[in-house]
Design an enzyme around this catalytic site. Structure first.
Site: not given
Length: 372
Positions: A30-31, A34
């Site tokens: 997820h990170e 980003h």
């Protein structure tokens, strides 16, 4: 001690390890999404942490400090232009570099990348599950095991038999993937609750068969068991069909997940501490993973699918402090024609962060209350 004993019984060391691994991978990817979308648009990323809390290890690479932190759950990225900066006057000011200078679509892409990554991971795992294990056939039930010396064995049932009908009635379409209910669950239970002669229509090695037997639900006051363990029948699928089925299953899960979150918010606002099987906190999640770890690797894959879907959808809720809240602020700034003032954004983010923290505390307390 009852709380500790209950907690220990619910969560095993292996289950805790798998919980950390599954959530760790989901959060890391997820990170990382980003990070990738920010760097792709030329925005600097100051740090990337795997885990939360005190930093244990750190190393600079490609302009980013990569960290391993003490708490194994969670993680974060510090993207330039997302947080306010301190000016020469000692006051905090809205950022003017990096992310803050991106156009609206660029900002949304950076924020949306995290939930989309979890969604793609869930789809990939679901596709792998379908291609490896096949997809369920809703109106058929396969006998996984026939208990030795049981009534089922005496009347001729064998492991691998596929039940297609009971007493001439087709099995209902009641299959839930990974759930408690298998094809024909209610029909089998209702049939075995009635005394008399019953007939199972079977397929064995591609041949149709009929097995008839006389049944008494109770003998001398004791409940009788037929002696079978069964689950859904399945058929093999190729990757393209598995991908299509995964997309359809995900789309069908959206209203269920949103309804579960809606119920959670209602319970939170009314301080309703009653248990809800659709939403679990860290304790409940570790308990679910512990049970899955005791079953099979594929049960863990199903848990990972649901956790990634939940993480994706939850982050898209438009609450400040979540990815959906950041997208909402970006949209409000675009509608307004200029970014929100520092005081406005700070107040909104603080309120959103407080709400999310209180919601998480509520879920943890409600989880823990089951063991008192």
């Amino acid at each position: 001690m009852s709380f500790i004993n209950g907690l220990t019984a619910a969560m095993t060391p292996l289950g805790l390890l798998w919980t950390v691994i599954i959530l760790g991978i989901a959060t890391f990817l997820h990170e990382l999404a980003h990070y990738a979308l920010a760097r792709w648009q030329g925005v600097a990323v100051g740090s990337f942490s795997v885990g939360m809390g005190p930093v244990l290890l750190r190393r600079m690479w490609r302009g980013t400090e990569w960290r391993i932190s003490a708490l194994p759950l969670g993680g974060y990225v510090e993207i330039d232009g997302m947080a306010p900066t301190e000016g020469t006057d000692g006051k905090m000011h809205p950022p003017t570099t990096g992310y803050a200078r991106l156009p609206l679509l660029g900002k949304i892409a950076v924020i949306l990348a995290g939930p989309v990554m979890n969604l793609l991971l869930a789809l990939a795992l679901m596709t792998m599950l379908f291609t490896s294990q096949g997809v369920p056939v809703p109106d058929r039930a396969r006998l996984d095991h026939v208990v030795e010396n049981s009534t089922a064995q005496k009347i001729g049932l064998q492991s691998g038999d596929v039940i297609t009908a009971i007493d001439g009635q087709d099995l209902p379409d009641s299959l839930l993937i990974g759930g408690k209910k298998a094809a024909g669950y209610e029909l089998v239970r209702d049939t075995l609750s009635r005394a008399g002669r019953h007939t199972f229509s079977l397929e064995r090695a591609g041949e149709a068969r009929q097995v008839s037997f006389d049944w008494q639900p109770f003998v001398d006051g004791k409940k009788q068991l037929l002696g079978i363990q069964y689950g859904p029948d399945s058929r093999p699928v190729a990757v393209p069909e598995a991908m299509s089925l995964s997309v359809r299953a995900t789309a069908e899960a959206v209203p269920q997940v949103l309804n579960a979150f809606g119920n959670l918010f209602r319970r939170f606002l009314t301080l309703d501490m009653s248990q809800d099987q659709n939403v679990s906190g860290p304790i409940g999640t570790a308990e679910i993973v512990s049970r899955a770890a005791a079953l099979s690797p594929w049960a863990l894959v199903q848990v990972a699918i649901m956790l990634n879907l939940s993480l994706a959808f939850f982050n898209l809720i438009p609450i400040p402090g979540l990815d959906g809240g950041r997208i909402l602020l970006a949209l409000l700034g675009a509608i307004k024609g200029s970014p929100l003032s520092f005081s406005q954004e700070q107040a909104i983010n603080l309120a959103g962060f407080a709400f999310v923290m209180l919601l998480m505390l509520f879920v943890v307390v409600r989880d823990a209350s089951r063991f008192f």
